[in-house]
Design an enzyme around this catalytic site. Structure first.
Site, PDB file in Angstrom:
ATOM      1  CB  SER A   1      35.091 -63.430  42.884  1.00  0.00           C
ATOM      2  OG  SER A   1      34.633 -63.359  44.515  1.00  0.00           O
TER       3      SER A   1
ATOM      4  CG  HIS B   1      31.526 -59.766  44.501  1.00  0.00           C
ATOM      5  ND1 HIS B   1      31.138 -60.224  43.302  1.00  0.00           N
ATOM      6  CD2 HIS B   1      32.287 -60.816  45.243  1.00  0.00           C
ATOM      7  CE1 HIS B   1      31.857 -61.362  43.007  1.00  0.00           C
ATOM      8  NE2 HIS B   1      32.244 -61.665  44.172  1.00  0.00           N
TER       9      HIS B   1
END
Length: 254
Positions: free
Chosen positions: A134, A170
């Site tokens: 991330s 994501h």
């Protein structure tokens, strides 16, 4: 042992959930793969959690997750002050540096205050595998989409820039990630780049994408390119599923 070329493993993949509550974790296939990239059979891995402010609960959970495995775990904290006397010496002694998720804007800002970009670049060139999930993926790139500033995803353009691309994380897990990356690349706010579904990771050798991997069947990586019309061409990339290093007993101590 070190990687045989400067290597970055930028992912939307991380630890497996454990069985004992929300902070229970087990090493994921991606961590074992990072060690493989570093040519390390007894890997030294250092975790950096500045994107969430170095919370003691997360740091402790990480040590617990890797206890009894072949990994030698350490962490670099910068809140409220560095926990090691010589940051450069500590990071250059690792096989893998793994950066956790959170706020990529805060992460890069804190790193710059402490001189981390130059140290991390030196470690990368020396063969230490740089990895993360991330925010820990976006940080190595020019930028990407982030919720660091508001719940509505914004463009972050102040990454370390080791990799001259944008990075979307994501990609399949959050509804606005795909359209916002298309918007930011299409209008020129972000450069062309790559994106990963949850569970997938991008392997860069030097500054070139070498491979896309995933910790299970299904997740993929994508190439994103701006067209002359200001639209975005998205190409699904071949993605290799990583093997389970401990069949039937994920993350159990060796």
């Amino acid at each position: 042992m070190t990687a045989d070329a400067p290597t970055i493993l930028a992912t939307s993949a991380s630890a497996r959930p454990g069985s004992y509550g929300p902070m229970s974790m087990r090493p994921g296939p991606i961590h074992y793969f990072a060690a493989e990239l570093a040519n390390a059979s007894a890997p030294r891995i250092c975790f950096l959690n500045q994107a969430t402010g170095d919370p003691e609960s997360r740091i402790g959970a990480t040590y617990a997750a890797f206890a009894g495995t072949e990994f030698t775990v350490s962490h670099l904290a910068l809140f409220p002050m560095p926990n090691v006397e010589n940051i450069r010496e500590h990071l250059l002694a690792q096989d893998v540096i793994w950066v956790g998720g959170g706020s990529v804007a805060n992460l890069c800002a804190v790193w710059r205050v402490h001189g981390l970009p130059d140290i991390l670049h030196e470690a990368w060139q020396a063969g230490v595998v740089l990895g993360g999930v991330s925010a820990g993926s976006i940080c190595w790139h020019t930028g990407g989409s982030t919720d660091s500033f508001t719940y509505e995803l914004s463009a972050f353009t102040d990454g370390l820039g080791f990799l001259p691309y944008s990075n979307g994380v994501h990609y399949d897990a959050e509804e606005r990630r795909r359209p916002r990356m298309h918007e930011f690349i299409g209008n020129g706010t972000l450069p062309d780049g790559y994106a990963t579904d949850d569970g997938a990771g991008l392997v860069y050798r030097g500054t070139e994408l070498s491979e896309v991997v995933a910790d299970r069947e299904g997740p993929r990586g994508y190439e994103l390119r701006r067209t002359p019309e200001g639209l975005v061409s998205e190409t699904s990339l071949p993605t290799r599923v990583l093997p389970d290093p401990w069949p039937g007993r994920w993350g159990q101590p060796t």
